[in-house]
Design a protein around this motif. Structure first.
Motif, short mmCIF file in Angstrom:
data_model
loop_
_atom_site.label_atom_id
_atom_site.label_comp_id
_atom_site.label_asym_id
_atom_site.label_seq_id
_atom_site.Cartn_x
_atom_site.Cartn_y
_atom_site.Cartn_z
N HIS A 1 -8.02 -7.51 47.68
CA HIS A 1 -8.65 -8.83 47.49
C HIS A 1 -8.09 -9.53 46.27
O HIS A 1 -8.81 -10.10 45.47
CB HIS A 1 -10.17 -8.70 47.38
CG HIS A 1 -10.79 -8.24 48.64
ND1 HIS A 1 -11.01 -9.08 49.70
CD2 HIS A 1 -11.20 -7.01 49.03
CE1 HIS A 1 -11.54 -8.40 50.70
NE2 HIS A 1 -11.66 -7.13 50.33
N HIS A 2 -6.77 -9.47 46.13
CA HIS A 2 -6.13 -10.16 45.00
C HIS A 2 -5.43 -11.44 45.44
O HIS A 2 -4.63 -11.99 44.70
CB HIS A 2 -5.12 -9.22 44.32
CG HIS A 2 -5.77 -8.18 43.49
ND1 HIS A 2 -5.09 -7.15 42.89
CD2 HIS A 2 -7.07 -8.00 43.13
CE1 HIS A 2 -5.93 -6.38 42.22
NE2 HIS A 2 -7.14 -6.87 42.35
N PRO B 1 -5.46 -15.29 46.05
CA PRO B 1 -6.30 -16.41 45.64
C PRO B 1 -6.94 -17.08 46.85
O PRO B 1 -6.33 -17.15 47.92
CB PRO B 1 -5.34 -17.39 44.94
CG PRO B 1 -4.04 -16.70 44.86
CD PRO B 1 -4.07 -15.46 45.65
N PHE C 1 -11.01 -13.79 47.16
CA PHE C 1 -10.55 -13.23 45.88
C PHE C 1 -11.69 -12.52 45.16
O PHE C 1 -12.82 -13.01 45.12
CB PHE C 1 -9.99 -14.35 45.01
CG PHE C 1 -9.28 -13.84 43.78
CD1 PHE C 1 -7.98 -13.40 43.87
CD2 PHE C 1 -9.92 -13.79 42.56
CE1 PHE C 1 -7.32 -12.91 42.75
CE2 PHE C 1 -9.27 -13.31 41.44
CZ PHE C 1 -7.96 -12.87 41.54
N ILE D 1 -12.69 -10.50 41.52
CA ILE D 1 -12.24 -10.19 40.16
C ILE D 1 -12.69 -8.81 39.71
O ILE D 1 -12.43 -8.41 38.58
CB ILE D 1 -12.75 -11.25 39.15
CG1 ILE D 1 -14.26 -11.33 39.17
CG2 ILE D 1 -12.11 -12.59 39.40
CD1 ILE D 1 -14.85 -12.18 38.07
N ASN E 1 -11.18 -14.59 36.01
CA ASN E 1 -10.98 -15.65 36.99
C ASN E 1 -9.58 -16.24 36.91
O ASN E 1 -9.04 -16.72 37.90
CB ASN E 1 -12.00 -16.76 36.76
CG ASN E 1 -13.10 -16.68 37.79
OD1 ASN E 1 -12.83 -16.42 38.97
ND2 ASN E 1 -14.33 -16.90 37.36
N LYS E 2 -9.01 -16.21 35.70
CA LYS E 2 -7.69 -16.81 35.51
C LYS E 2 -6.59 -15.97 36.16
O LYS E 2 -5.46 -16.42 36.29
CB LYS E 2 -7.38 -16.97 34.02
CG LYS E 2 -8.46 -17.70 33.23
CD LYS E 2 -8.60 -19.14 33.66
CE LYS E 2 -9.39 -19.96 32.67
NZ LYS E 2 -10.82 -20.03 33.01
N THR E 3 -6.93 -14.71 36.52
CA THR E 3 -5.90 -13.93 37.23
C THR E 3 -5.51 -14.62 38.53
O THR E 3 -4.42 -14.40 39.05
CB THR E 3 -6.40 -12.50 37.54
OG1 THR E 3 -7.62 -12.61 38.27
CG2 THR E 3 -6.59 -11.70 36.29
N GLN E 4 -6.40 -15.49 39.05
CA GLN E 4 -6.05 -16.24 40.26
C GLN E 4 -4.81 -17.09 40.05
O GLN E 4 -4.03 -17.31 40.97
CB GLN E 4 -7.21 -17.14 40.67
CG GLN E 4 -8.36 -16.40 41.26
CD GLN E 4 -9.21 -17.30 42.11
OE1 GLN E 4 -8.77 -17.77 43.14
NE2 GLN E 4 -10.41 -17.56 41.65
N SER F 1 -1.65 -16.88 42.21
CA SER F 1 -1.14 -18.09 42.85
C SER F 1 0.36 -18.20 42.61
O SER F 1 1.15 -18.44 43.54
CB SER F 1 -1.81 -19.34 42.26
OG SER F 1 -3.16 -19.39 42.66
N LYS G 1 -9.78 -22.62 38.77
CA LYS G 1 -9.07 -21.35 38.63
C LYS G 1 -8.32 -21.27 37.31
O LYS G 1 -7.61 -20.31 37.06
CB LYS G 1 -8.08 -21.17 39.79
CG LYS G 1 -8.80 -21.00 41.11
CD LYS G 1 -7.84 -20.99 42.28
CE LYS G 1 -8.63 -20.81 43.57
NZ LYS G 1 -8.01 -21.49 44.70
#
Ligand SMILES: [Cu+2]
Lengths: 249, 553, 130
Positions: free
Chosen positions: A145-146, A148, A152, A154, A175-178, A182, B245
């Motif tokens: 589930h990585h 975006p 997604f 976390i 959340n910024k790992t999205q 991306s 995001k």
């Protein structure tokens, strides 16, 4: 001698000496004066196309540069979650394919049809190997589930598995790992698309090479495709450390 | 009034027996052609079609603004109207206008080549252009798009339900059409020049198209990736510009304007080239400061990459960078001014005649100067904060693009029409059209400067009643302008059959294209020409004519 | 390195009578943008392949060495070196005309303009956070 008289009178013979002494090779298009001119035009054209490719990937690389500085912790955690060994193998595979492609160009230049076909085939095989490994990587990311979007999750970044020395991220930073993913999917995806197009062209070259046209002096298509393939390789040479190796220790 | 036009005796003159037009027959011989001249004609027909589509939307916008209330159409319909106007006019008309038609036709001939370096890629460009155009038409049929031509995120990615992805696809494809055109021109100019055709013997039209091509090749891919990311954000949730995001919407602006500021030079530079040719021919003088004009094109192209954030002053860029970008913007004014001064000095003490192309060129110089100077207003940080997003910007942009570029395009079409078709356009009605266009233009866009300065914002379908007088003037002007654009369509079509036979060189111009038959042969030159004179060398032309007269005598 | 040079017999040597541009110069040999065609030998390709492999091992290895702020510059430096080798030898730029060299530099330059001018905004938007 002026232009107007060139049109009305036949040209003076000594001026066109080089034009008349040798026959045009079979691959020379009518609007070029010599095969040499055609070859230089074609390779210059290919380089200009690669120039647009630099700027096309350039936008993505700048986005990466920006967000990596903004969300460094998220980038580290997310980068550590992708499979470094797969990336390393892929780097070796792709550089290998670049080598076989360079050898294919050489085979065409020394007019060895057998070798040309072997090296083109090797490049195709290595290209498929790269895409296969890439698919495995993508599959893992889907399973974790990585990707975006709506699915997604976390969880892995807020509660890293015990035993690893991963830092736990705050929910906000996690959340910024999205953004990392991306960019990961956009960059590797656009790169893979270039590979797929490249393999398609390679198969075409392999097909036409049977007639032997590329090994009778018409090196240009092989050489130009080589430039494209090496460019795709260079993009990966940058993607590998930037995406997989941000902070592995 | 004196004239330099010298036509062959109409009682005996005839079109050449074999030309690029009648060399092959049938629709397929056009659709599968690799001849740069035929591809140019394909482009000419298709961009004219899209010009009138874009013009229709402009008409709807002006009609809505006739009254202060939003009574003709709903607000979001109006949004779609100006968006479609912008997208069609910029990506399907202005960007390909001069390069893809006149450039395609003339660059190989001007440098003494048989064709562009890659004729098939040239044809591919046209098909890509048409594919982009069909995607735009699809968007229209599906119900349009209302992002504005700028695709501002997060508006375009999160808040609109119109057909953003279809339009993005259209622009992506049309972008590659323009990349391939640019690539083809650069290779051709480097590699295909005839013997003796050195860089400083090239007509300035070639120089300016070269500079525009460099911008196409380097700038367009950045737009392409920005547009791809917007489409990905809408479709599969890739979130590079998505604030939820952690993405930065301004990053999209940076990437978008990195292309779209140089894009205005892609649009205007080829127009500069046309004006240089026209001014020189109708003043019978070499362009004043040839080298300066040539290098100013290159300078505009280079500086163009350093100024883009002047479109973003009120969007939240840092004050420091706004200051730097504002200062750099002033730099671009220098090479543009060099051109204006050099054209003026070319006319000084020249034997000026007032044929239609020259009238359009006069219009260009006046209107472009106003457009350029108001651009300096807008580049100045303090002014921009007040004036941006008002009608002042709309007026500035249209002075440069319509008053500048469209005038240059029409100047070029009239100037080379005899070469393209072998026939002259009717002189008096075309002069009338040039004057109508100029008057209509001033009437349309000058009030917009005023109304913008008074504070009327752009992109709204309703406005306070005190602005009505100026808006009525503007709409009235748009009607006149519409007539001015319909006229050439009609009389140029008429001239295809009934126009006077033009002969090789009706203007007594010096370019290589004027030394061959009109319309040219498919292979352009029977023998590769050898160039031994500078560009715009009218004495060389006199000597050649005298020599030929002696030969015949 | 045993690089072969193919020359067309009908071509005149580069530089001959460069100023006399009225001469017929179809193959562009007098053009300073022209350069004779080289065939790079497989030995060179193999050496470059070796260098690239070493570089790959080095990048992967260095990522596990804690260098503080220097990990990123080291990784980028290695990647740039590898890219330069690919461009110069696999892509023949070392043996190509000035025009091709200029084209490559133009690409890198414009990319740097994009980065630098955008960073101008981002860096000064939040002093100290970079
Ligand atoms: Cu701008």
């Amino acid at each position: 001698m002026s232009l107007a008289s060139t049109i009305t009178n036949p040209p003076e013979p000594e001026i066109h000496a080089s034009h008349d002494v040798h026959e045009h090779p079979f691959y020379q298009k009518h609007h070029f004066e010599t095969a040499e001119q055609q070859r230089e035009a074609a390779s210059f054209g290919m380089w200009l196309f690669l120039l647009t490719e630099i700027m096309f990937f350039g936008g993505l690389f700048f986005a990466y540069l920006l967000y990596r500085n903004w969300y460094y912790d998220a980038f580290v955690s997310a980068s550590n979650s992708i499979n470094m060994v797969m990336g390393l193998i892929n780097t070796i595979v792709l550089i290998g394919s670049s080598f076989t492609m360079a050898m294919a160009v050489w085979s065409a230049e020394v007019r060895n049809k057998k070798l040309l076909q072997i090296f083109l085939l090797a490049t195709v095989v290595l290209g498929f190997a790269f895409l296969g490994i890439k698919t495995g990587e993508y599959y893992d990311k889907f399973a974790e589930h990585h990707v975006p979007g709506a699915s997604f999750d976390i969880h892995d970044f807020v509660h890293p598995q015990p035993g690893t020395n991963e830092k736990a991220l705050s929910v906000d930073m996690a959340n910024k790992t999205q953004i990392f993913f991306s960019l990961y999917f956009a960059m590797t995806g656009v790169h893979a698309l270039h590979m797929i197009i490249g393999i398609g062209i390679l198969i075409g070259l392999l097909w036409y090479s049977r007639s032997g046209i590329y090994t009778e002096g018409y090196v240009q298509p092989i050489e130009n495709f080589g430039l494209y393939w090496h460019f795709v390789d260079i993009v990966w040479i940058f993607l590998f450390p930037l995406l997989y190796l941000i902070n592995r220790h | 009034m004196s004239t330099i036009v010298s036509l062959p005796d109409q009682t005996t003159a005839a079109l050449p027996k074999r030309t690029y037009i009648n060399n092959e027959h049938g629709i397929l011989s056009w659709l599968l052609t690799a001849d740069h001249k035929r591809i140019a004609m394909l482009y000419l027909v298709s961009i004219t079609f899209f010009f009138f589509i874009g013009g229709f939307f402009a008409g709807m916008v002006r009609l809505e603004l006739l009254t202060p209330a939003g009574d003709l159409m709903a607000a979001d319909t109006y949004n779609k109207m100006f968006t479609m106007h912008g997208i069609v006019m910029i990506f399907l008309f202005l960007v390909p206008s001069v390069p893809a038609t006149l450039g395609n036709f003339l660059i190989p001939i001007m440098i003494g080549a048989k064709d562009l370096a890659f004729p098939k890629i040239n044809l591919l460009s046209w098909y890509l252009y048409m594919a982009g155009g069909i995607f735009v038409l699809t968007t229209l049929v599906l119900g349009g798009v209302d992002t504005g031509w700028t695709f501002t995120t997060p508006l375009s990615t999160h808040y609109l339900n119109t057909h953003v992805v279809t339009t993005a696809t259209a622009i992506f494809i049309a972008g590659f059409s323009s990349i391939f055109t640019g690539l083809n021109f650069i290779v051709t100019i480097h590699r295909m020049r005839a013997p003796g055709m050195t860089w400083f013997r090239l007509p300035l039209f070639v120089w300016s198209n070269y500079a525009a091509s460099v911008l196409m090749v380097l700038g367009t891919p950045v737009l392409a990736i920005a547009i791809v990311l917007v489409a990905l954000e809408r479709t599969i949730g890739i979130g590079v510009f998505d604030p939820t995001k952690g993405g930065d919407p301004l990053l999209f602006q940076h990437l978008f304007w990195f292309y779209s500021h140089p894009a205005v030079y892609i649009m205007i530079l080829p127009g500069f080239g046309v004006i240089s040719e026209v001014i020189s021919t109708f003043s019978r003088k070499r362009v004043f400061g040839y080298t300066a004009v040539a290098f100013s094109s290159v300078a505009i192209a280079v500086f163009g990459f350093f100024v883009w954030a002047h479109h973003m002053f009120i969007m939240g860029v840092s004050n420091y960078s706004a200051l730097v970008f504002s200062l750099l913007t002033m730099l671009v004014a220098v090479p543009s001014a060099i051109k204006i001064f050099n054209w003026s000095f070319t006319m000084q003490k020249g034997s000026i005649t007032f044929e239609t192309p020259m009238l359009y060129a006069f219009g260009f110089i006046g209107l472009f100067t106003i457009g350029g100077l108001t651009g300096v207003f807008l580049g100045a940080l303090g002014m921009d904060v007040m004036l941006t997003e008002t009608y002042f910007v709309v007026a500035h942009f249209h002075f440069v693009m319509v008053g500048g570029m469209l005038m240059a395009f029409l100047a070029g079409i009239h100037f080379w029409w005899p070469k393209l078709t072998g026939r002259m356009y009717p002189e008096s009605v075309s002069k009338l059209a040039a004057i109508i266009t100029f008057v209509g233009f001033i009437l349309t866009f000058f009030p917009q400067f005023v109304v913008g300065y008074l504070g009327m914002p752009r992109r709204y379908h309703a406005y306070p009643p005190e602005f009505q007088v100026l808006n009525v003037l503007s709409t009235a002007g748009a009607t006149v302008l519409g007539v001015g654009y319909m006229l050439p369509l009609l009389y140029l079509a008429w001239s295809l059959k009934y126009g006077a036979i033009a002969g090789n060189n009706p203007w007594q111009a010096t370019g290589l294209e004027w030394q061959i038959q009109s319309p040219p042969l498919t292979e352009n030159f029977i023998e590769t020409p050898i160039v031994d004179h500078e560009a715009y060398d009218y004495e060389w032309l006199e000597r050649t004519k005298e020599r030929e007269l002696q030969h015949v005598g | 390195m045993s690089d072969q040079v193919t020359t067309n017999n009908s071509l005149k040597p580069i530089g001959a009578e460069q100023e006399n541009l009225d001469m017929h110069d179809a193959p562009n040999v007098m053009n300073p943008e022209h350069v004779a065609h080289h065939i790079v030998s497989p030995v060179v390709y193999l050496m470059i392949f070796g260098i690239l492999m070493v570089g790959t091992a080095l990048t992967a290895g260095m990522a596990y060495v804690p260098l503080g702020p220097f990990n990123a510059p080291v990784a980028l430096a290695i990647a740039c070196t590898k890219a330069v080798f690919v461009v110069l030898f696999f892509m023949h730029v070392k043996y190509s005309s000035k025009l091709v060299k200029l084209t490559v530099s133009a690409g890198v330059f414009t990319f740097l303009v994009l980065c630098m001018m955008s960073l101008l905004d981002y860096v000064s938007r939040a002093w100290g956070r970079w």
